[in-house]
Design a protein around this motif. Structure first.
Motif: not given
Length: 112
Positions: A61, A63, A66-68, A85
């Motif tokens: 996972d 990031v 700020g976006e997953e 990241h």
């Protein structure tokens, strides 16, 4: 031409549960193999290198800025240079794959 076998590569544990193997490096890109154990965390960081990868086993996972982004076995991904990241490995299986860096990262900071 440079040929580097994973079996012959230096493979340090750069963080708890994170093993990185520096493989071949050319003038414009380099390749590394990784194995990240379940529950391991790669904290948020950035670098000049564009980072493109292919996950052969497990899940990561990410990031990114700020976006997953969930990445699963058989997925590829691209992280732009300078993007902040981080990565975590969910579940009970290690994440294993290969990443390319451009410009090359033949002497990554973890090799010091």
């Amino acid at each position: 031409m440079e040929v580097v076998s994973l079996a012959d590569a230096d493979s340090p544990e750069v963080l708890d549960g994170v093993v990185l193997s520096q493989l071949a490096a050319g003038e414009r890109m380099s390749v590394q193999h990784f194995r990240i154990e379940p529950g391991a965390v790669v904290d948020a960081h950035s670098h000049e290198h564009e980072q493109v990868g292919f996950l052969t086993e497990g899940a990561i996972d990410f990031v990114v800025d700020g976006e997953e982004y969930p990445v699963r076995a058989s997925d590829s991904y691209a992280i732009p240079g300078e993007a902040v990241h981080s990565a975590t490995v969910p579940g009970e299986a290690a994440a294993v794959g290969v990443e390319l860096f451009s410009p090359p990262r033949p002497d990554p900071p973890w090799a010091d």
